[in-house]
Design a protein around this motif. Structure first.
Motif, PDB file in Angstrom:
ATOM      1  N   ALA A  30       0.826  -1.340  -0.040  1.00  0.00           N
ATOM      2  CA  ALA A  30       0.036  -0.142  -0.047  1.00  0.00           C
ATOM      3  C   ALA A  30       1.047   1.333   0.164  1.00  0.00           C
ATOM      4  CB  ALA A  30      -0.909   0.010   1.309  1.00  0.00           C
ATOM      5  N   ALA A  31       1.972   1.358   0.869  1.00  0.00           N
ATOM      6  CA  ALA A  31       2.923   2.364   0.955  1.00  0.00           C
ATOM      7  C   ALA A  31       3.482   2.560  -0.651  1.00  0.00           C
ATOM      8  CB  ALA A  31       3.860   2.307   1.924  1.00  0.00           C
ATOM      9  N   LYS A  32       3.887   1.594  -1.125  1.00  0.00           N
ATOM     10  CA  LYS A  32       4.483   1.651  -2.383  1.00  0.00           C
ATOM     11  C   LYS A  32       3.657   2.006  -3.290  1.00  0.00           C
ATOM     12  CE  LYS A  32       7.223  -1.250  -5.390  1.00  0.00           C
ATOM     13  NZ  LYS A  32       7.907  -2.661  -5.817  1.00  0.00           N
ATOM     14  N   GLU A  33       2.364   1.752  -3.451  1.00  0.00           N
ATOM     15  CA  GLU A  33       1.261   2.459  -4.206  1.00  0.00           C
ATOM     16  C   GLU A  33       0.810   3.855  -3.949  1.00  0.00           C
ATOM     17  OE1 GLU A  33      -1.707  -0.499  -4.272  1.00  0.00           O
ATOM     18  OE2 GLU A  33      -0.640  -1.896  -5.407  1.00  0.00           O
ATOM     19  N   HIS A  34       1.366   4.340  -2.708  1.00  0.00           N
ATOM     20  CA  HIS A  34       1.040   5.676  -2.264  1.00  0.00           C
ATOM     21  C   HIS A  34      -0.378   5.911  -1.867  1.00  0.00           C
ATOM     22  CE1 HIS A  34       4.643   6.969  -5.076  1.00  0.00           C
ATOM     23  NE2 HIS A  34       5.025   6.064  -4.296  1.00  0.00           N
ATOM     24  N   LEU A  35      -1.004   4.893  -1.277  1.00  0.00           N
ATOM     25  CA  LEU A  35      -2.179   4.925  -0.732  1.00  0.00           C
ATOM     26  C   LEU A  35      -2.271   5.658   0.613  1.00  0.00           C
ATOM     27  CD1 LEU A  35      -3.677   1.273  -1.439  1.00  0.00           C
ATOM     28  CD2 LEU A  35      -4.081   3.319  -2.744  1.00  0.00           C
ATOM     29  N   THR A  36      -3.195   6.511   0.567  1.00  0.00           N
ATOM     30  CA  THR A  36      -3.263   7.022   1.928  1.00  0.00           C
ATOM     31  C   THR A  36      -3.602   6.147   3.224  1.00  0.00           C
ATOM     32  OG1 THR A  36      -5.600   7.648   1.675  1.00  0.00           O
ATOM     33  CG2 THR A  36      -4.259   9.452   1.244  1.00  0.00           C
ATOM     34  N   TYR A  37      -3.434   6.401   4.210  1.00  0.00           N
ATOM     35  CA  TYR A  37      -3.764   5.347   5.447  1.00  0.00           C
ATOM     36  C   TYR A  37      -4.988   5.031   5.273  1.00  0.00           C
ATOM     37  CZ  TYR A  37      -3.905   3.588  10.221  1.00  0.00           C
ATOM     38  OH  TYR A  37      -3.722   2.551  11.082  1.00  0.00           O
ATOM     39  N   GLU A  38      -5.916   5.888   5.244  1.00  0.00           N
ATOM     40  CA  GLU A  38      -7.529   5.577   4.861  1.00  0.00           C
ATOM     41  C   GLU A  38      -7.816   4.710   3.845  1.00  0.00           C
ATOM     42  OE1 GLU A  38      -6.114   8.900   5.784  1.00  0.00           O
ATOM     43  OE2 GLU A  38      -6.656   8.920   7.515  1.00  0.00           O
ATOM     44  N   GLU A  39      -7.097   4.959   2.820  1.00  0.00           N
ATOM     45  CA  GLU A  39      -7.359   3.985   1.640  1.00  0.00           C
ATOM     46  C   GLU A  39      -7.002   2.503   1.976  1.00  0.00           C
ATOM     47  OE1 GLU A  39      -7.294   7.037  -2.036  1.00  0.00           O
ATOM     48  OE2 GLU A  39      -5.267   6.486  -1.228  1.00  0.00           O
ATOM     49  N   ALA A  40      -5.553   2.491   2.481  1.00  0.00           N
ATOM     50  CA  ALA A  40      -5.183   1.280   2.875  1.00  0.00           C
ATOM     51  C   ALA A  40      -6.218   0.616   3.823  1.00  0.00           C
ATOM     52  CB  ALA A  40      -3.705   1.417   3.440  1.00  0.00           C
ATOM     53  N   VAL A  41      -6.572   1.063   4.834  1.00  0.00           N
ATOM     54  CA  VAL A  41      -7.342   0.618   5.987  1.00  0.00           C
ATOM     55  C   VAL A  41      -8.866   0.062   5.155  1.00  0.00           C
ATOM     56  CG1 VAL A  41      -8.935   0.932   7.920  1.00  0.00           C
ATOM     57  CG2 VAL A  41      -6.431   1.704   7.901  1.00  0.00           C
ATOM     58  N   GLU A  48      -3.224  -5.372  12.342  1.00  0.00           N
ATOM     59  CA  GLU A  48      -3.290  -4.818  13.446  1.00  0.00           C
ATOM     60  C   GLU A  48      -2.066  -4.134  14.157  1.00  0.00           C
ATOM     61  OE1 GLU A  48      -5.622  -6.835  16.202  1.00  0.00           O
ATOM     62  OE2 GLU A  48      -7.114  -7.519  14.787  1.00  0.00           O
ATOM     63  N   SER A  49      -1.130  -4.773  13.623  1.00  0.00           N
ATOM     64  CA  SER A  49       0.278  -4.288  14.221  1.00  0.00           C
ATOM     65  C   SER A  49       0.879  -3.108  13.565  1.00  0.00           C
ATOM     66  CB  SER A  49       1.354  -5.401  14.096  1.00  0.00           C
ATOM     67  OG  SER A  49       1.618  -5.852  12.741  1.00  0.00           O
ATOM     68  N   ASP A  50       0.283  -2.734  12.301  1.00  0.00           N
ATOM     69  CA  ASP A  50       0.624  -1.374  11.271  1.00  0.00           C
ATOM     70  C   ASP A  50       0.153  -0.237  12.044  1.00  0.00           C
ATOM     71  OD1 ASP A  50       2.004  -3.320   9.630  1.00  0.00           O
ATOM     72  OD2 ASP A  50       0.207  -3.271   8.341  1.00  0.00           O
ATOM     73  N   THR A  51       1.193   0.696  12.499  1.00  0.00           N
ATOM     74  CA  THR A  51       0.770   1.671  12.971  1.00  0.00           C
ATOM     75  C   THR A  51       0.540   3.039  12.031  1.00  0.00           C
ATOM     76  OG1 THR A  51       3.112   2.628  13.626  1.00  0.00           O
ATOM     77  CG2 THR A  51       1.843   1.399  15.038  1.00  0.00           C
ATOM     78  N   HIS A  52       0.036   4.006  12.346  1.00  0.00           N
ATOM     79  CA  HIS A  52      -0.443   5.067  11.585  1.00  0.00           C
ATOM     80  C   HIS A  52       0.880   5.892  11.038  1.00  0.00           C
ATOM     81  CE1 HIS A  52      -1.298   9.429  10.308  1.00  0.00           C
ATOM     82  NE2 HIS A  52      -2.445   8.511   9.880  1.00  0.00           N
ATOM     83  N   GLN A  53       1.884   5.981  12.095  1.00  0.00           N
ATOM     84  CA  GLN A  53       3.144   6.862  12.133  1.00  0.00           C
ATOM     85  C   GLN A  53       4.153   6.230  11.101  1.00  0.00           C
ATOM     86  OE1 GLN A  53       4.813   7.592  15.844  1.00  0.00           O
ATOM     87  NE2 GLN A  53       6.510   8.665  15.025  1.00  0.00           N
ATOM     88  N   ARG A  54       4.133   4.481  11.540  1.00  0.00           N
ATOM     89  CA  ARG A  54       4.968   3.851  10.643  1.00  0.00           C
ATOM     90  C   ARG A  54       4.604   3.817   9.154  1.00  0.00           C
ATOM     91  NH1 ARG A  54       6.530  -1.113  14.894  1.00  0.00           N
ATOM     92  NH2 ARG A  54       7.741  -0.010  16.147  1.00  0.00           N
ATOM     93  N   TYR A  55       3.437   3.712   9.020  1.00  0.00           N
ATOM     94  CA  TYR A  55       2.917   3.552   7.405  1.00  0.00           C
ATOM     95  C   TYR A  55       2.981   4.900   7.020  1.00  0.00           C
ATOM     96  CZ  TYR A  55      -0.168   3.247   3.588  1.00  0.00           C
ATOM     97  OH  TYR A  55      -0.515   3.265   2.279  1.00  0.00           O
ATOM     98  N   ILE A  56       2.810   6.117   7.554  1.00  0.00           N
ATOM     99  CA  ILE A  56       3.035   7.267   6.641  1.00  0.00           C
ATOM    100  C   ILE A  56       4.502   7.566   6.631  1.00  0.00           C
ATOM    101  CG2 ILE A  56       2.889   9.908   7.206  1.00  0.00           C
ATOM    102  CD1 ILE A  56       0.346   8.522   6.444  1.00  0.00           C
TER     103      ILE A  56
END
Length: 80
Positions: A30-41, A48-56
């Protein structure tokens, strides 16, 4: 900073090595595709282990690599 294809591959590999221990495979994709956090969710790509801060941080890092690559290749990208 202009980035060639070979340099981009090295940067992406370093990006992957840096962020993959902290994020699931779905989050990395999702990060490689540049999806926003909300789009990825919404697409169910995060665990569940993926945090907002690390993803961003991972997403922004990949965006920086992509933009540097685009700046190095404006003529060839415009012809496509």
């Amino acid at each position: 900073m202009a980035v060639t294809s070979a340099v981009k591959k090295k940067f992406v590999r370093a990006w992957y090595d840096r962020h993959s221990p902290n994020l699931s495979q779905g989050a990395m994709l999702a990060a490689k595709e540049h999806l926003t956090y909300e789009e990825a969710v919404a697409k169910g790509m995060l665990s569940e282990s993926d945090t907002h801060q690390r993803y961003i941080a991972a997403r922004e890092g990949h965006i920086e690599i992509t933009l540097a690559y685009i700046k190095g290749k404006p003529g060839s990208l415009m012809r496509r």
